[in-house]
Design an enzyme around this catalytic site. Structure first.
Site, short mmCIF file in Angstrom:
data_model
loop_
_atom_site.label_atom_id
_atom_site.label_comp_id
_atom_site.label_asym_id
_atom_site.label_seq_id
_atom_site.Cartn_x
_atom_site.Cartn_y
_atom_site.Cartn_z
CG HIS A 96 -1.96 -1.11 1.10
ND1 HIS A 96 -3.10 -0.86 0.66
CD2 HIS A 96 -1.98 -2.23 1.74
CE1 HIS A 96 -3.87 -1.79 1.00
NE2 HIS A 96 -3.28 -2.67 1.39
CE LYS A 150 -6.64 13.76 0.51
NZ LYS A 150 -6.70 12.51 -0.27
NE ARG A 151 -3.89 10.12 10.38
CZ ARG A 151 -3.56 8.94 10.81
NH1 ARG A 151 -4.04 7.74 11.37
NH2 ARG A 151 -2.32 8.98 11.81
CE LYS A 181 -2.70 10.57 3.22
NZ LYS A 181 -3.43 9.67 2.40
CB THR A 232 -10.28 4.89 -0.99
OG1 THR A 232 -9.78 5.05 0.17
CG2 THR A 232 -9.55 3.79 -1.61
CE LYS A 264 -14.08 5.72 0.83
NZ LYS A 264 -13.21 5.82 2.12
#
Ligand code: 26Q
Length: 754
Positions: free
Chosen positions: A312, A492-493, A498, A599, A603
């Site tokens: 992952h 998100k985290r 990110k 992911t 969504k």
């Protein structure tokens, strides 16, 4: 008229629905769902899947189970006829936050799809007493609190099954808890969660600190936050071994009960290893098979045929490596096996980068997985390509046939039917209900891209969802947001790769532009939801800076008409279900090559948001499907980023020195306004971190990000119908990202179940 379901519910309450309290109704519904799901347990004939994962971020289960069992409308109707509200009952359920983020939520979506597709596939994991910490943002900083989610009655049922597990020479009893996983119109499978009876919640001290000395009391007390520093993680090894040893014993017991001889295990079981956290299942199974008389070489063959591994991440620091000394202490029974596996691997290759135990005595879990499973998969096309070309290229040369891609997916039951019922019913009225079982049918929506009435309906559903989010935020956090603004959401985290900090710098830029008289084309509400690992200082500094900036803007009468920042406290599955349907612009802005898949991007798309993103992870496949006109792409390519890391010549300071906009935004962090709203120490540390390191290359993408986001805002303001069309196209093209498709591919290429 009383339906049989209603009658049974009343019976379980012991009184009329009207007289029953919400608590009593909730308990009765729990029982009713359990009864109904038990009827859908089906016998297993051939191969059965065991998905082993340290995390299952399942979220609340009441509505999900009612939907999957086909009871939702009936129950909601019966309750409302009795003056009760299902949404209120849901508030009584604690969310099981048994995961950190994407990997854990993926495991939950996979369980839903397996049951929906009528495939025999159970989960194996741990019953943490505290899930991911509860985040509190008082005073502008993240504080962590224990998430006590377990109640006396709940979905996971205690069983009498216990397996002995030896840790550091001492035997512990792993007790099995079973949680029913209902499929949508499908079978019922099981999530098996292990726990010790001896866990003692009273050893929790301040925040999420606890007495680390007593394994018996603390082993399954906490889910470990995805931590940036890997120091002192011995308890992780204890947890992992408890899970895999009990799990392996469960698998063998079930297979033997179905007639399996120890040497034909692969005919009865497929085991999917979710990242390296459960990798010790490989030597553990070899050890257990040995105890049953299977010799080492044969056991290696069986385990290789039975197990498969999913990667992952390509972040090197996240690949688990354990000092052999630590393993020798905690799991001495595995060391001779791991050493034998290392020697066996060395007979297959001279390439020391693929050895299991390196010169420094570190045991590389991913290396063990690739050598001794039959399949290694990445989670999006780009990610798998990067694994083959760079990150795992030495392994790919050795075992090209083992490598394959399985692009992630999400369950449309939770992420459309449950969280956005208005959109789901609008879709159904247009194309029928077939999309609920076969997501590709969403493609039929393409017939309506030029239908103004349909587009208007799409816009009005979005507006309602935005209003609902605004109300929820007001109720929860006391902030009022303007539902007529454009909603940009990054949830998100919190991690530097990110790049929430890129969004932060944009917002500073926007503020300064407004202050100098350049007004944007539309008011913007920027919504963030993110937890930072407790020891990850930079991530916490980014949260703090966003909150400080939100205060600066809120205090400015002019700017606050045009922009607003809201940080959603304690972002979790429950919050995601409110936030995602209300999004206009989905922020997916990782440094290209670093986000394996994502992911959340799927969504948001499914709920009609348009993506603003880099060509990273599954964004690439989203862009491919919606076409470049229906997505806002910007930034360096993964190839450019990988080449730049190889050169090692990136210097953030050069960008800071030479680019006015970057310098102005970065310097604002420590200017007077920000320091009066936040902590000079934290803001100064973040500014220095950006100028001196910026490891995830925020600056090179800054101007391109400003340009694309400004364009998106202009498009949104200029032509709402066009925006609604892009939104519709995104929904229509989302079918590929159903986890049903992902699971069908895993089954076709790797598991061969049933
Ligand atoms: C490891 C050691 C010690 C403590 C914690 C951990 C740890 C825990 C969780 C390491 C990693 C994780 C979680 C990783 C994760 O969620 N990865 C995400 O997986 C998603 C599903 O495939 C992808 O979509 C995301 O791109 C990826 O970041």
């Amino acid at each position: 008229m009383n339906t049989p379901v209603e009658a049974r519910l009343t019976q379980l309450c012991g009184k009329s629905l009207r007289e029953a309290s919400n608590g009593e109704l909730y308990q009765a519904l729990l029982k009713l769902t359990q009864e109904c799901s038990e009827k859908k347990v089906a016998p297993v004939k051939g191969r059965k899947l065991y998905y082993i994962s340290a995390e299952f971020l399942i979220g609340k289960l009441l509505s999900n189970n009612l939907i999957n069992l086909g009871l939702y409308d009936e129950i909601r109707g019966a309750l409302s006829a009795a003056g009760k509200d299902l949404a209120e009952l849901e508030e009584l359920e604690n969310e099981p936050s048994l995961g950190n983020g994407g990997l854990g939520r993926l495991a939950a979506c996979f369980l839903d799809s397996l049951a929906t597709l009528d495939l025999p596939g159970d989960g194996i994991g741990l019953r943490y007493h505290c899930g991911l910490f509860r985040q509190d943002l008082k005073d502008g900083f993240q504080k962590e609190h224990p998430d006590m989610w377990l109640t006396d009655t709940g979905w996971a049922q205690r069983t009498d099954t216990v397996y002995p597990v030896v840790l550091a020479g001492k035997t512990y009893n792993a007790r099995l808890y079973r949680l029913a996983v209902t499929g949508y119109n499908g079978r019922t499978n099981t999530l098996n969660l292990f726990d010790l009876d001896t866990i003692d919640e009273s050893i929790i001290g301040q925040g999420i600190d606890f007495d680390k000395t007593d394994i018996e009391k603390n082993l399954t007390l906490f889910l470990y936050p995805d931590d940036s520093d890997r120091a002192g993680k011995l308890l992780r090894v204890y947890q992992q071994y408890l899970m895999v040893s009990a799990g392996a014993q469960l698998i063998l017991a079930e297979c033997v009960a179905r007639g399996c001889k120890y040497d034909d295990l692969a005919k009865y079981a497929a085991i999917q290893i979710n990242d390296t956290h459960p990798s010790m299942v490989i030597p553990e199974l070899i050890r257990l098979l040995g105890e049953h008389g299977v010799d080492f070489d044969k056991a290696v063959e069986i385990v290789t045929e039975t197990c498969a591994y999913t990667n992952h991440t390509i972040l090197a620091e996240a690949l688990e490596k354990w000092p052999r000394g630590d393993l020798a202490l905690i799991v001495p029974q595995l060391m001779p096996i791991i050493e034998k596996l290392d020697r066996l691997a060395r007979t297959r290759t001279q390439d020391s980068s693929t050895y299991i135990i390196d010169d420094a005595g570190l045991v590389h879990m991913a290396s063990m997985d690739i050598h001794f499973t039959h399949s290694t998969n990445g989670v999006a096309a780009l990610h798998t390509q990067i694994l083959k070309d760079s990150e795992l290229s030495n392994f790919y040369r050795l075992y090209p046939e083992k490598f394959n891609n399985k692009t992630n997916g999400i369950t449309f039951r939770r992420w459309l039917l449950e969280c956005n019922p208005a959109l789901a019913s609008q879709i159904e009225s247009l194309i029928g209900g077939g999309f609920k079982k076969d997501a590709r049918e969403l493609g039929k929506l393409m017939d309506y891209v030029d239908n103004d009435a349909v587009l208007a309906k799409f816009s009005s559903i979005k507006r309602d969802n935005k209003r609902a989010l605004a109300d929820w935020l007001y109720l929860k956090q006391g902030v009022r947001i303007n539902p007529d603004a454009m909603f940009s959401i990054q949830s998100k985290r919190l991690h530097e790769y990110k790049r929430q900090q890129l969004n932060l710098l944009f917002l500073i830029h926007q503020y300064l532009e407004i202050k100098s008289g350049h007004l944007p084309s539309v008011p913007l509400v920027s919504i963030f939801g993110a937890k930072a690992a407790p020891a990850y200082t930079t991530a916490k500094d980014i949260i703090h800076a966003l909150i400080a900036l939100s205060k600066v803007i809120a205090a400015d009468a002019q700017a606050s008409k045009w922009m607003q920042i809201v940080f959603v406290e304690n972002y979790n599955v429950t919050a995601a279900e409110k936030v995602i349907p209300a999004c206009d612009l989905s922020e997916q802005i990782s440094l290209a090559s670093k986000e394996a898949s994502g992911t959340g991007n799927m969504k948001f798309m499914l709920n009609g948001a348009v993506t603003l993103g880099t060509m990273d992870g599954a964004n690439v496949e989203i862009a491919e499907r919606v076409g470049e006109k229906n997505i806002y792409i910007f930034g360096q390519s993964s190839g450019q980023v990988i080449a730049s890391y190889a050169r090692g010549t990136y210097r953030a300071r050069d960008w800071y020195d030479s680019d006015f906009n970057i310098r102005r935004a970065v310097d604002f962090l420590t200017g007077e306004e920000m320091r009066s709203a936040g902590s000079g120490e934290s803001l100064g540390r973040l500014r220095a971190q950006l100028i001196d390191s910026d490891w995830f290359q925020t600056f090179p993408d800054f101007n391109a990000y400003v340009v694309r986001k400004t364009q998106a805002m202009q498009d949104y303001a200029a032509d709402p119908v066009h925006w609604a069309r892009m939104s519709l196209i995104n929904v229509a093209k989302a079918g590929f990202f159903s986890s049903d498709r992902t699971i069908e591919e895993y089954n076709r290429d790797i598991w061969h179940l049933g």
